[in-house]
Design an enzyme around this catalytic site. Structure first.
Site, PDB file in Angstrom:
ATOM      1  N   GLU A  74      -9.230  48.308 -50.095  1.00  0.00           N
ATOM      2  CA  GLU A  74      -9.632  46.897 -49.575  1.00  0.00           C
ATOM      3  C   GLU A  74      -9.424  46.548 -48.226  1.00  0.00           C
ATOM      4  OE1 GLU A  74      -7.719  44.791 -52.741  1.00  0.00           O
ATOM      5  OE2 GLU A  74      -9.541  44.843 -54.140  1.00  0.00           O
ATOM      6  N   TYR A 120       1.969  20.533 -49.162  1.00  0.00           N
ATOM      7  CA  TYR A 120       2.237  21.527 -48.780  1.00  0.00           C
ATOM      8  C   TYR A 120       1.093  22.864 -48.732  1.00  0.00           C
ATOM      9  CZ  TYR A 120       6.710  19.511 -48.843  1.00  0.00           C
ATOM     10  OH  TYR A 120       7.782  18.562 -48.773  1.00  0.00           O
TER      11      TYR A 120
END
Length: 215
Positions: A74, A120
């Protein structure tokens, strides 16, 4: 940061995410940009819990493999982030359980994969794009990331796992951890009518932390 130190850091962070169950077996891959524009990439078929700094795949600034073991299949997915996001210093791709589970649910928003539960995930990730399923290693994954034109720092590969780019390894690991924790919260709260952050709340976070949200 010199190359030897970066090699050690890749292995330290890789072992950390492996030992905490964020990816298992020989899954997941990590890359980091070197000062000369080249890349260090985790090798194919390797466990992130048992990496050897000396055997990391080493690419030059032109994308040519010049040293180390064969890279993850990948690697083009990583390259796509570096090509489209000039600030990217590291890319982390893992297979954490909760985010993969969330990617399979039909009601999941493809344009904004993570619901706005806490500030967050917004701060560290912005909007996460849910991409369709690709066979692992398919170059089309990289093409899909290039198609986003650098507007997203993180994507979720459906039925597969998240990919996050950040300024350095530490930031990339923290961001992908936040992605997984938010996915876990989303599954825990599913069907309970939980209250999400309001558009006004989101805008306050976006403004305070200078987040690219409306992309």
């Amino acid at each position: 940061m010199n190359e030897n130190k970066l090699r050690e850091d890749v292995c330290i962070w890789a072992k950390s995410v492996f030992e905490r169950g964020l990816t298992g077996g020989a899954t997941g891959n990590i890359s980091a940009r070197l000062e000369d524009g080249g890349l260090l990439v985790t090798p194919t078929g390797s466990s992130l819990g048992q990496l050897d700094p000396a055997r990391l795949s080493r690419f030059d600034a032109k994308g040519v493999l010049i040293d180390g073991d064969p890279p993850t299949k990948e690697v083009d997915l990583h390259a796509a982030f570096y090509e489209t996001r000039s600030t990217a210093g590291a890319v982390v791709h893992l297979h954490p359980t909760h985010s993969v589970a969330l990617s399979t649910l039909p009601e999941t928003d493809a344009d904004c994969f993570l619901p706005p539960i806490t500030p967050y995930s917004i701060m560290r990730l912005g909007k996460v794009k849910l991409l369709p399923f690709f066979v692992p290693g398919d170059p089309a994954m990289g093409d899909a990331v290039r198609g986003l034109a650098g507007k997203r720092s993180a994507v979720m590969l459906a039925h597969h796992g998240p990919v996050v780019a950040a300024k350095d390894l530490e930031a990339a690991v923290y961001a992908i951890e936040e992605l997984e924790e938010t996915a876990k919260l989303a599954l825990l709260l599913r069907g309970m009518g939980a209250k999400m952050l309001s558009p006004e709340d989101i805008q306050k976070v976006v403004t305070r932390f200078d987040v690219d949200w409306d992309v």
